[in-house]
Design an enzyme around this catalytic site. Structure first.
Site, PDB file in Angstrom:
ATOM      1  CB  SER A 226      -5.921 -11.900   1.561  1.00  0.00           C
ATOM      2  OG  SER A 226      -7.180 -11.264   1.680  1.00  0.00           O
ATOM      3  CE1 TYR A 227      -1.075  -5.206   4.191  1.00  0.00           C
ATOM      4  CE2 TYR A 227      -2.340  -3.935   2.601  1.00  0.00           C
ATOM      5  CZ  TYR A 227      -1.421  -3.998   3.628  1.00  0.00           C
ATOM      6  OH  TYR A 227      -0.839  -2.843   4.095  1.00  0.00           O
ATOM      7  N   PRO A 228      -5.361  -7.107   4.883  1.00  0.00           N
ATOM      8  CG  PRO A 228      -5.078  -6.626   7.162  1.00  0.00           C
ATOM      9  CD  PRO A 228      -4.368  -7.188   5.962  1.00  0.00           C
TER      10      PRO A 228
ATOM     11  CG  ASP B 116      -0.222  -0.104   2.537  1.00  0.00           C
ATOM     12  OD1 ASP B 116       1.018   0.062   2.558  1.00  0.00           O
ATOM     13  OD2 ASP B 116      -0.885  -0.345   3.560  1.00  0.00           O
TER      14      ASP B 116
END
Length: 861
Positions: free
Chosen positions: A335-337, A119
C-alpha cells in the site's frame, strides 16, 4: 458522450489504474512528450456513457524559482530574496513539455479525475495539473462539477474501484501548505546559502564542498549529528567497580549473580564490600519469583518505522529505502508507503491481504494457522488521518523482486503478519541471594508461547540459562567473589535510525522529506556514513553548526522549524492564513539573516582554525594573464584557480579533471588555457579561466568553455571547430574535440551528447567550406595508409558527416540508424539547415533539424 481525462502521478500508476478500471480492454499510445502514455477505453461516468483517457505526469509539473536577475548570484544582494525578489512557477522539467502535453490531451474534455498520490504533495500537483488543463477543457455554465479527486491507498482492484465510486474534490488548503513550504525553503535557503558560500569559498581553499548550503530543515538535522559528536568529544571516562559473585548449583554447573548495587565509583568503598563478602562460603536464597510476562506485538507499520528498520537492520539508506518502497507501491505489492498512521481503522479488511500470503513458501503455515484460528486485532496506534499503515497487498517471491526490493518487501510482510499475531508470552524467574551483608540477583526467561516472534524471529526472547528450583532459605556454595574494574564509555555516533527518531520527535521534516534532508547533509559533505550506517560529521559540518550556535542558536536548534511546521499544518487544516504565515516567517528569518551577516566574523574565527586560506591551498597549474605568475589549482570542491598575487579566484567546471592545455594562451586576455575532461569516453574541451568567468561576448554564458566562444579568429573557438546543430537538444552545436584523436569525437556544447567517429584517423580538421545540402561544416580527414578504411586505400577525404555516403560507413551507429538522413530518401533535407554556429555574435543560427539522431554514434554520458 462525455470525455473524461484522468491523471496519475507516474506512468506506471496510470497503466495499472487504467487496466483495473477498463478490465483490460483498453488501447494505449505514447504521448507527445515521449515519457507518458495515454490509455483509452469506454465506460460509464456518473450514470452516462463516457470515453476515458488515463495518462500521468512525472511528479511535480511546476517548480518555484526566482525571476530573471535574482537567479544570478553576483548581481543580487541575498537579503533581497526575502521579500523583493519576485518568484514564478516554471516547468519542473522543460524537456518533458508536460504543460503542453496535458493541454493537448485535455483539450475539449468534459471532466477531469485526479489520481495523484493522496498526500499534501499530491494535492499540490493536483492544482498544477488543473492550472494547465482547465483553460482548454469544455466550459460549463450550469454549475456542474467537472473536477474530481480520487482517494486511494493501494493499487488493488478493490481500492481503485472503491475510489472511483466515491470521488471527491482536491483539497486547496493542503496544496497551499505545500506552496508555503516551497517558498519559505526557497527564499530562506537561497539567501543564507548564497551569502555563506560566497563568503567562505572566497577565503578558504579546502572546504571540499561545492555549496555551503543552509536549509530550515537540513541545518537542524545536521545539528543533531554534531550535538552527538560534541558529547563524544567532551566525554571523560570514569572508572567504576562491580562486585561479581559465582555460586555452584552442582559440580558441573554454576551461576553468575548480578550485584544489586550495580556499581560504585569509589575504589576504597568497592574494596570494603569485597572484603565483607569474599570470605563467605554460602549464598542464602532470600526470595524467589516466577511471573508470566508478555512482549507486545509491534504497532502497524508507518513510514518512519520502515525507514528506521531499513537503515538499522537492512543497511539501506533512508532515501534509497523510500525509492524502493515507492517502486513496490507502483507495482502493486504494498500500500501507499508515505503514512504517519500506525492504526488500522475498524473497516479495514485485514483478512484480504493475509489471504494473499497463504501460499507463500516462507510463511504459509503461520498465515494458514492465523486464518483458521482467527486474527488477533492489531494494537491501537496513532491515527494521523492520512493513509492506512503500510501493508503488503499481494504475494511476491525473492525471484520475482530480487535484491533489496525483496528484503524490504519481506520485512513489510513479516511486520504485517506480526501485527495480527498474538503477543509473545514468557515466564520470568528471579532468585535473590544474600552473601554476607550484600544482595545479589539472578534472572532467567522461559518462552511459553512465541506468538509474533515466530514470524519475526529477531524479536524473540533471548534464550537464557534456566534457573535451579530454589526456595527461601536454601543455600548454595559460593565459588568466587571478585571485584571488576571497568570504565564508562562514550555514546557512539548517531545511526540513521536514531537520527530519524530525533527528527520525528522534534517535528523536523515530514515522513516524505526526512530521507531527503538526511541525504542532503551527506551530499554536502557535512557528514559521512560509516559502518553500521553511523553519521560522523566532517570538519565543515562541525564548524558550521558551532558557528550557528555562536551567532544565533535558533538557526540550528529544532524549535523554530518545528514551530513553522505547526503553522504549515494549520494552513493545511484551513485554520491559518497562507499569506500571514508566509509573511511572518519570512520577516523572522530576514531579521535573523541580517544579524547573521553582521556577526559572520564569529563563524569565520572557527573556519580559520580548521581550514587553509586560498593562497596556501592547491598546486601551481597555469599562468595568470594579468600578472603572468602561476595560479594554483584547488582540486577540492568546488574546483577553481586562484591567483594569490592578484587575489582573484576563477571558478572551473565541476565533476571532471583539469590539466594544462599545451601551454596555449587565449588571444583576448593572455591567460593560459586549461583542458576539462569528464573521462576517456566522455567529452572534453579547452577553456580560458578568465573568459569562462567574465564572458567577452553577449551570446556566451558564464562558465562556458572555448566550445561556446564565438571569437572569429581563435583556433579553439566554436567559430573554428563547430560542425553542426546538435542532433538532440534545441540550442547546442556539435563541436570537434581536437584532443580526442585517434578516437575522434564530436560533442555538443550544451547537452551531454557525444558522438564518436573516424577511429584511427591521423588528423581531423573542420573545413571552411559547408555542405550544400545541410549547411554543416565539412570535415577534412587524414588516415594513415596502413589503417585507411577509405576506398582504394585513399588517405584523405573531405565531406559532411551528416550527408556524405563514405563518412556514413565510418561512423558507428548506436541509436536509431533509420533516422540517418541517407536512409530517408532524396530531397527531404532541403530547408533543414545544420549550420555549425559560425556566425556573428547575436545572430540566430539555422534551425535544428527535426530528426532525433544522425549518422553519428551518439550516446549520453
Amino acid at each position: 458522450m462525455k470525455t473524461v481525462l484522468m491523471v496519475a502521478e507516474k506512468p506506471s500508476l496510470a497503466q495499472s489504474i487504467a487496466r483495473i478500471l477498463s478490465r483490460g480492454s483498453m488501447s494505449s499510445r505514447k504521448g507527445l512528450n515521449g515519457a507518458c502514455s495515454v490509455h483509452e477505453y469506454s465506460g460509464a461516468f456518473e450514470g452516462q456513457p463516457a470515453r476515458f483517457k488515463m495518462t500521468s505526469v512525472c511528479g511535480h509539473v511546476m517548480t518555484l524559482d526566482f525571476l530573471g536577475k535574482y537567479n544570478k548570484w553576483d548581481r543580487v544582494d541575498p537579503a533581497e530574496l526575502f521579500s523583493q525578489a519576485p518568484t514564478e512557477k516554471k516547468e519542473a522539467n522543460p524537456k518533458l513539455s508536460m504543460v503542453k502535453f496535458l493541454q493537448v490531451e485535455g483539450r475539449g474534455c468534459d471532466c477531469i479525475v485526479l489520481w495523484l498520490d493522496c498526500d499534501k504533495e499530491g494535492e499540490n500537483i493536483c492544482f498544477e495539473v488543473l492550472d494547465a488543463v482547465l483553460p482548454v477543457m469544455k466550459q460549463t455554465h450550469s454549475g456542474e462539477q467537472t473536477v474530481f479527486r480520487a482517494r486511494f491507498s493501494s493499487i488493488t482492484d478493490t481500492d481503485i474501484c472503491a475510489a472511483m465510486a466515491r470521488l471527491g474534490e482536491p483539497d486547496h488548503n493542503e496544496a497551499l501548505s505545500v506552496d508555503a513550504r516551497q517558498e519559505l525553503d526557497l527564499r530562506i535557503g537561497c539567501a543564507f546559502t548564497r551569502f555563506q558560500t560566497k563568503y567562505f569559498q572566497g577565503k578558504y581553499g579546502n572546504l571540499d564542498s561545492s555549496l555551503i548550503s543552509f536549509g530550515p530543515c537540513q541545518t537542524p538535522t545536521l545539528g543533531f549529528c554534531v550535538e552527538r559528536h560534541d558529547k563524544i568529544q567532551s566525554f571523560k571516562p570514569e572508572t567504576y567497580w562491580v562486585l561479581q559473585a559465582k555460586v555452584d548449583v552442582d559440580k558441573d554447573r554454576s551461576l553468575l549473580l548480578d550485584w544489586d548495587r550495580v556499581r560504585v565509583f569509589d575504589r576504597e568503598v568497592a574494596q570494603m564490600f569485597l572484603n565483607m563478602t569474599r570470605l563467605e562460603e554460602e549464598a542464602q536464597v532470600e526470595a524467589t519469583s516466577r511471573k508470566e510476562k508478555a512482549k507486545q506485538r509491534p504497532l502497524a507499520l508507518n513510514t518512519v518505522e520502515m525507514l528506521r528498520v531499513a537503515s538499522s537492520a537492512l543497511g539501506m539508506g533512508p532515501q534509497h529505502a523510500m525509492q524502493t518502497a515507492e517502486r513496490l507501491y507502483t507495482q502493486g505489492y504494498i500500500s501507499y508507503p508515505r503514512t504517519e498512521t500506525t492504526h488500522y481503522p475498524e473497516s479495514f479488511d485485514l483478512k484480504g491481504p493475509l489471504r494473499q500470503q497463504a501460499n507463500h513458501p516462507y510463511w504459509a503455515d503461520t498465515v494458514k494457522r492465523l486464518l483458521a484460528e482467527g486474527l488477533n486485532r492489531p494494537r491501537k496506534g496513532h491515527d494521523a488521518g492520512d493513509h492506512p499503515p503500510i501493508t503488503p497487498m499481494k504475494s511476491a517471491t525473492e525471484a520475482e523482486l530480487g535484491g533489496e526490493a525483496w528484503r524490504l518487501y519481506e520485512y513489510i510482510t513479516r511486520h504485517f503478519i506480526a501485527t495480527v499475531s498474538h503477543d509473545c508470552k514468557y515466564l520470568q524467574s528471579s532468585v535473590s541471594f544474600r552473601i554476607g551483608p550484600e544482595r545479589f540477583t539472578c534472572t532467567g526467561k522461559t518462552v511459553i508461547s512465541p506468538g509474533f516472534t515466530e514470524i519475526m524471529p529477531w524479536q524473540s526472547v533471548p534464550l537464557e540459562e534456566s534457573l535451579p528450583t530454589c526456595q527461601k532459605g536454601d543455600t548454595l556454595a559460593v565459588a568466587e567473589v571478585k571485584l571488576l574494574e571497568k570504565q564508562t564509555s562514550p555514546p557512539d555516533y548517531l545511526t540513521e535510525a536514531e537520527l530519524i527518531t530525533l527528527m520525528e520527535k522534534h517535528g523536523i521534516g515530514t515522513d516524505a522529506s526526512i530521507p531527503v534532508h538526511i541525504n542532503n547533509i551527506c551530499q554536502r559533505n557535512y557528514v559521512v556514513v560509516e559502518s553500521g550506517r553511523r553519521l560522523k560529521p566532517t570538519n565543515l559540518g562541525i564548524v558550521l553548526v558551532h558557528g550557528y550556535y555562536k551567532i544565533d542558536a535558533e538557526l540550528v536548534l529544532p524549535t523554530i522549524r518545528s514551530a513553522v511546521e505547526k503553522q504549515l499544518n494549520l494552513i493545511a487544516q484551513g485554520r491559518a492564513d497562507f499569506r500571514q504565515v508566509l509573511g511572518h516567517t519570512l520577516d523572522v528569518f530576514k531579521r535573523k539573516f541580517h544579524y547573521f551577516v553582521d556577526s559572520i566574523a564569529g563563524m569565520d574565527e572557527l573556519m580559520e582554525v580548521s581550514f587553509s586560506p586560498l593562497a596556501a591551498t592547491g598546486k601551481p597549474l597555469s599562468r595568470c594573464g594579468k600578472c603572468h605568475r602561476f595560479m594554483k589549482y584547488i582540486q577540492a570542491k568546488p574546483s577553481r584557480l586562484h591567483c594569490s598575487h592578484c587575489d582573484e579566484t576563477y571558478t572551473l567546471p565541476q565533476n571532471g579533471t583539469i590539466k594544462l592545455y599545451k601551454e596555449l594562451r587565449c588571444p583576448l586576455d593572455d591567460f593560459e588555457l586549461v583542458l576539462w575532461s569528464s573521462g576517456s569516453r566522455g567529452k572534453s574541451y579547452p577553456l580560458c579561466p578568465y573568459c569562462s568567468n567574465h564572458p567577452p561576448f553577449r551570446d556566451m554564458k558564464k562558465g562556458a568553455g572555448c566550445n561556446e566562444c564565438t571569437h572569429p579568429g581563435c583556433q579553439h573557438s566554436l567559430s573554428m571547430l563547430g560542425v553542426g546543430q546538435c542532433v538532440e537538444c534545441e540550442s547546442g552545436v556539435l563541436v570537434l574535440d581536437p584532443t580526442s584523436g585517434p578516437k575522434w569525437r564530436v560533442a555538443c556544447n550544451r547537452c551531454s551528447v557525444v558522438a564518436h567517429c573516424f577511429e584511427n584517423a591521423h588528423r581531423v580538421r573542420v573545413s571552411a567550406e559547408t555542405c550544400a545540402a545541410c549547411e554543416a561544416a565539412l570535415l577534412d580527414v587524414d588516415f594513415n595508409k596502413a589503417k585507411s578504411p577509405l576506398p582504394g586505400n585513399g588517405t584523405q577525404h573531405t565531406g559532411c558527416v551528416f550527408c556524405d555516403p563514405i563518412f556514413q560507413e565510418l561512423v558507428e551507429l548506436k541509436h536509431a540508424a533509420s533516422c540517418h538522413p541517407m536512409h530517408r530518401g532524396p530531397g527531404r533535407r532541403q530547408g533543414r539547415g545544420r549550420g555549425r554556429g559560425r556566425r556573428p555574435a547575436g545572430k540566430p543560427g539555422p534551425r535544428r533539424p527535426k530528426d532525433k539522431m544522425s549518422a553519428l554514434a551518439a550516446y549520453f554520458v
